[in-house]
Design an enzyme around this catalytic site. Structure first.
Site, short mmCIF file in Angstrom:
data_model
loop_
_atom_site.label_atom_id
_atom_site.label_comp_id
_atom_site.label_asym_id
_atom_site.label_seq_id
_atom_site.Cartn_x
_atom_site.Cartn_y
_atom_site.Cartn_z
N ARG A 171 43.69 -57.31 50.51
CA ARG A 171 44.28 -57.23 49.16
C ARG A 171 45.81 -57.19 49.18
O ARG A 171 46.44 -56.62 48.29
CB ARG A 171 43.77 -56.02 48.38
N SER A 245 37.81 -53.98 39.92
CA SER A 245 37.96 -52.75 40.71
C SER A 245 39.35 -52.17 40.50
O SER A 245 40.34 -52.87 40.73
CB SER A 245 37.79 -53.05 42.20
N GLU A 341 44.48 -50.87 42.65
CA GLU A 341 44.50 -52.28 43.08
C GLU A 341 45.31 -53.13 42.10
O GLU A 341 46.15 -53.93 42.52
CB GLU A 341 43.07 -52.80 43.20
C1 LIG Z 1 35.97 -58.35 36.00
C2 LIG Z 1 36.96 -58.53 37.11
C3 LIG Z 1 36.51 -58.73 38.41
C4 LIG Z 1 37.42 -58.89 39.46
N1 LIG Z 1 36.93 -59.08 40.72
C5 LIG Z 1 37.77 -59.25 41.76
C6 LIG Z 1 37.26 -59.46 43.08
O1 LIG Z 1 36.06 -59.52 43.30
N2 LIG Z 1 38.15 -59.60 44.08
C7 LIG Z 1 39.50 -59.57 43.88
O2 LIG Z 1 40.25 -59.71 44.84
N3 LIG Z 1 40.01 -59.38 42.63
C8 LIG Z 1 39.18 -59.22 41.58
N4 LIG Z 1 39.69 -59.01 40.32
C9 LIG Z 1 41.16 -58.95 40.12
C10 LIG Z 1 41.80 -60.27 39.63
O3 LIG Z 1 40.87 -61.10 39.01
C11 LIG Z 1 42.48 -61.03 40.75
O4 LIG Z 1 43.45 -60.24 41.38
C12 LIG Z 1 43.16 -62.31 40.24
O5 LIG Z 1 43.65 -63.08 41.32
C13 LIG Z 1 44.32 -62.04 39.28
O6 LIG Z 1 44.69 -63.29 38.69
P1 LIG Z 1 45.52 -63.34 37.35
O7 LIG Z 1 45.87 -64.75 37.13
O8 LIG Z 1 44.76 -62.66 36.28
O9 LIG Z 1 46.81 -62.51 37.77
P2 LIG Z 1 47.67 -61.54 36.84
O10 LIG Z 1 46.91 -60.29 36.60
O11 LIG Z 1 48.19 -62.27 35.67
O12 LIG Z 1 48.88 -61.22 37.85
C14 LIG Z 1 48.66 -60.52 39.05
C15 LIG Z 1 49.95 -60.56 39.88
O13 LIG Z 1 50.24 -61.90 40.24
C16 LIG Z 1 51.54 -62.30 39.78
N5 LIG Z 1 51.42 -63.71 39.43
C17 LIG Z 1 50.52 -64.27 38.56
N6 LIG Z 1 50.64 -65.61 38.58
C18 LIG Z 1 51.64 -65.90 39.46
C19 LIG Z 1 52.22 -67.12 39.92
N7 LIG Z 1 51.80 -68.33 39.52
N8 LIG Z 1 53.26 -67.04 40.81
C20 LIG Z 1 53.68 -65.83 41.27
N9 LIG Z 1 53.16 -64.66 40.87
C21 LIG Z 1 52.14 -64.69 39.98
C22 LIG Z 1 51.84 -61.35 38.63
O14 LIG Z 1 53.23 -61.19 38.44
C23 LIG Z 1 51.18 -60.07 39.14
O15 LIG Z 1 52.03 -59.41 40.03
C24 LIG Z 1 38.82 -58.85 39.23
C25 LIG Z 1 39.27 -58.65 37.90
C26 LIG Z 1 38.36 -58.50 36.86
C27 LIG Z 1 38.87 -58.32 35.47
#
Ligand SMILES: Cc1cc2nc3c(=O)[nH]c(=O)nc-3n(C[C@H](O)[C@H](O)[C@H](O)COP(=O)(O)OP(=O)(O)OC[C@H]3O[C@@H](n4cnc5c(N)ncnc54)[C@H](O)[C@@H]3O)c2cc1C
Length: 347
Positions: A171, A245, A341
């Site tokens: 992570r 999580s 996380e």
């Molecule tokens: C129901 C649910 C289940 C999930 N299950 C998992 C799982 O099984 N495993 C897991 O690892 N995670 C899980 N997650 C967490 C999440 O989905 C992941 O971490 C995902 O990659 C976040 O993507 P996002 O686009 O929503 O990022 P955001 O939440 O929008 O951003 C996260 C971070 O990334 C940065 N960021 C976003 N886009 C960019 C970009 N293009 N360039 C640079 N920085 C950027 C942001 O500034 C921030 O620091 C889960 C979340 C939910 C709601």
């Protein structure tokens, strides 16, 4: 003429899967590489741009806004997928940073490319996936990652990061530590195995193994099973606000693990390559009685002890207060420190 618009005072509610409300002082969207140039121009030439904190968001599924954001929030909407290269065993597939992660995974499995199937139904975007090296069901993004392209938000230079430069661990990556907020990830390339070339499937996981037993495996079939399993276990953010999580599984030294195990014979643990032991944050939280906990509109999912939920109109501060309560309780009872996380944003 500038296409990209900087908006003032935009609600954060639709920009995070917790669905907490708040105000972004400035807001813009990036749809093209030209938009990035406009953004950098605004940051360099506008007083507000120079002085404002800046946050990139994708799907907002790994964020908790504790309150209003007194700066610029930029949503990454870059779209597109492409087969960049191919050799006997692999295809190298590139997807733009704003592509929906799950849609992209489904597209790869339908093309009979293996590698990402275990990461089905993780919310968010392709560009955010390397940030915390997303993982699920025994697979991490790093396993299929080839390279990414990113723009330096200070200089506008474009960089290519190969896998070894990303420093992927559990992570974590360089983008979540040293390079946090310094780069905009525009695209990611994955090395996926052609299904006909006997990929190494990772199916030895409770709930997956049983369903697949004896069947001929394909990436799409494994993806289908993972989707069904996740739907049965995790609350859907479309229905109830959450960020998956909320706590990482703690990694303990062997000595710490032995103390914990001596007092709690049932506690699950998984040995790590360096001899440390990873334990289950969900188990620790469950033992402290937090599953289904509710304080006002903030609480813990009834389905999963690791998932904080917004039952209706909780604020980010309400959710963070529940997180702190859980952390204090686990620390007091088990002597184990939990770490959030999702990124907790306070600005
Ligand atoms: C129901 C649910 C289940 C999930 N299950 C998992 C799982 O099984 N495993 C897991 O690892 N995670 C899980 N997650 C967490 C999440 O989905 C992941 O971490 C995902 O990659 C976040 O993507 P996002 O686009 O929503 O990022 P955001 O939440 O929008 O951003 C996260 C971070 O990334 C940065 N960021 C976003 N886009 C960019 C970009 N293009 N360039 C640079 N920085 C950027 C942001 O500034 C921030 O620091 C889960 C979340 C939910 C709601």
């Amino acid at each position: 003429m500038r296409d990209m618009q900087i908006h003032k005072n935009t609600s954060l509610k639709a920009l995070n899967t917790f669905g907490v409300d708040g105000n972004a002082k400035y807001y813009c969207e990036i749809h093209t590489m030209e938009d990035i140039a406009d953004l950098l121009d605004w940051k360099a030439t506008n007083k507000a741009g120079e002085n404002s904190p800046h946050l990139l968001v994708g799907g907002g599924s790994n964020l908790l806004f504790k309150n209003d954001y007194d700066g610029l929030v930029t949503k990454i909407c870059l779209a597109g997928r492409d087969i960049a290269d191919e050799d006997e065993n692999h295809v190298y597939v590139t997807a733009a940073g704003g592509e929906n992660w799950h849609d992209f995974v489904r597209w790869t499995v339908r093309q009979k490319y293996a590698g990402l199937e275990n990461l089905s139904l993780i919310p968010g975007t392709v560009g955010a996936a390397p940030i915390q090296n997303i993982g699920a069901y025994g697979v991490e993004l790093a396993d299929s990652f080839y390279s990414l392209q990113a723009v330096d938000l200070g200089t506008g230079e474009v960089f290519e990061y190969q896998k070894s430069a990303c420093k992927f661990t559990y992570r974590e990556s360089i983008f979540k530590s040293q390079m946090l907020d310094k780069l905009l990830i525009t695209s990611v390339t994955f090395a996926l195995t052609k299904e006909s070339k006997q990929p190494i499937w990772k199916t030895d996981y409770a709930g997956v193994r049983e369903v697949l037993g004896g069947k001929e495996l394909t990436a799409e079939l494994i993806s289908d099973v993972i989707i069904a399993l996740r739907q049965s276990k995790l609350p859907d953010p479309e229905v109830i606000g959450n960020a998956g999580s909320f706590f990482k599984n703690p990694v303990l030294s062997l000595a710490e693990w032995q103390v914990l195990k001596a007092d709690n014979s049932e506690v699950p643990g998984w040995e790590q390559a360096n001899g440390d032991m990873k334990t289950s944050a969900a188990w620790l939280i469950d033992q402290c009685g937090f599953k289904g906990y509710k304080k006002g509109d903030a609480g813990v999912s009834e389905k999963h002890a690791l998932v904080l939920v917004n039952y209706a109109n909780a604020t980010g501060a309400d959710l963070w207060a529940v997180a702190q309560e859980i952390m204090a309780s686990v620390k007091e009872r088990f002597g184990v420190s939990l770490e959030a996380e999702p990124r907790v944003i306070s600005c």
